[in-house]
Design an enzyme around this catalytic site. Structure first.
Site, mmCIF file in Angstrom:
data_model
loop_
_atom_site.group_PDB
_atom_site.id
_atom_site.type_symbol
_atom_site.label_atom_id
_atom_site.label_comp_id
_atom_site.label_asym_id
_atom_site.label_seq_id
_atom_site.Cartn_x
_atom_site.Cartn_y
_atom_site.Cartn_z
ATOM 1 N N ASP A 120 2.029 2.883 -0.012
ATOM 2 C CA ASP A 120 2.325 1.750 -0.883
ATOM 3 C C ASP A 120 2.368 2.209 -2.336
ATOM 4 O O ASP A 120 1.794 3.241 -2.683
ATOM 5 C CB ASP A 120 1.255 0.660 -0.716
HETATM 6 N N1 URA Z 1 -2.027 1.572 4.806
HETATM 7 C C1 URA Z 1 -1.784 0.738 3.769
HETATM 8 O O1 URA Z 1 -2.131 -0.426 3.807
HETATM 9 N N2 URA Z 1 -1.131 1.236 2.706
HETATM 10 C C2 URA Z 1 -0.759 2.532 2.602
HETATM 11 O O2 URA Z 1 -0.184 2.929 1.588
HETATM 12 C C3 URA Z 1 -1.033 3.383 3.675
HETATM 13 C C4 URA Z 1 -1.661 2.877 4.783
#
Ligand code: URA
Length: 256
Positions: A120
């Site tokens: 993310d």
């Molecule tokens: N899980 C999440 O919620 N975000 C990420 O970036 C990676 C795994």
């Protein structure tokens, strides 16, 4: 940058002869027209002889090509480890937003490196970038079950009961997560190790036990561990050992 500007070229299929301008551009050293100009200016040698025609065919693995005084080291694929900072999208372009490949020098972007998997925008830590599409595809295939661990901090204390629920698998909107490992390292933080990669997986898992993720950092991806020497935003090529471990993990399994 920790990699000191040394160029790490690649080519097409190493066994085939390729045009010199194509080799130099695929290596990220120059565009095709720049390669042609460098040849005309006598700045390119092949096996010690100046070559003025950029349409000459060379064998990337056996011919010694030197571009502007620098040996062109043939590499079919490139693998980089990046310590992703917050605020970068895991993509090669995203309509004007900052993307992880913006953190790389131009020559790597020319080589077509892309992030292997997504983090993310505000998730930090280990990100693999490569131009090896088939390997990335195999590593990311759901059936590969590549292990990833993340350090997390959440909005409220988490107990052993919640950790056990996460470990057993929780329903994140019609999908029950695979068994995973959760190690609590403080009242509101810990390390979670999963073997899949659903969209916003950790955030959605934490919501199911009543907390919100406030910080997330990926520490490992398969055999790779985030290099503590890398500052946020820094990258380095994988070591030969890391490359071999990754290729072994992604190797198609033998059928009996
Ligand atoms: N899980 C999440 O919620 N975000 C990420 O970036 C990676 C795994």
């Amino acid at each position: 940058m920790p990699f000191g500007g040394r160029l790490l070229p690649l080519g097409g299929d190493g066994g085939e002869a390729v045009r010199l301008d194509r080799l130099l551009s695929e290596c990220g050293l120059a565009s095709r027209s720049e390669a042609a100009r460098a040849c005309r200016a006598g700045q390119v040698t092949v096996n010690g002889a100046v070559v003025r025609r950029s349409d000459l065919h060379v064998s990337p693995e056996t011919d010694a090509v030197v571009f502007c005084g620098r040996p062109v080291l043939y590499r079919r694929f490139v693998y980089l480890m990046l310590n992703k900072p917050a605020g970068y999208v895991s993509a090669t372009e995203d309509g004007g937003s900052a993307v992880v490949t913006d953190l790389l020098p131009e020559e790597y972007r020319r080589m077509g490196l892309f992030p292997c998997g997504r983090l993310d925008k505000y998730t930090l830590g280990l990100m693999l970038l490569t131009n090896n599409g088939p390997l990335a595809h195999r590593l990311l295939a759901p059936k590969s079950h590549v292990t990833k661990s993340y350090a997390f901090t959440v909005s409220a204390p988490l107990g052993q009961r919640e950790a056990a629920m996460l470990e057993a698998g929780v329903d994140i909107g019609g999908y029950v997560t695979r068994p995973c490992r959760v190690e609590l390292t403080g009242p509101d933080c810990g390390i979670i190790t999963i073997t899949e990669g659903k969209y916003h997986q950790i955030k959605r898992m934490m919501e199911q036990v009543g907390v919100r993720v406030t910080a997330l950092e990926r520490l490992t991806f398969g055999p790779l561990a985030l290099d503590p020497a890398l500052e946020r935003g820094q990258w380095r090529p994988l070591t030969p050992e890391e490359e071999s471990a990754l290729e072994a993990l992604a190797a198609p399994s033998e059928r009996v």
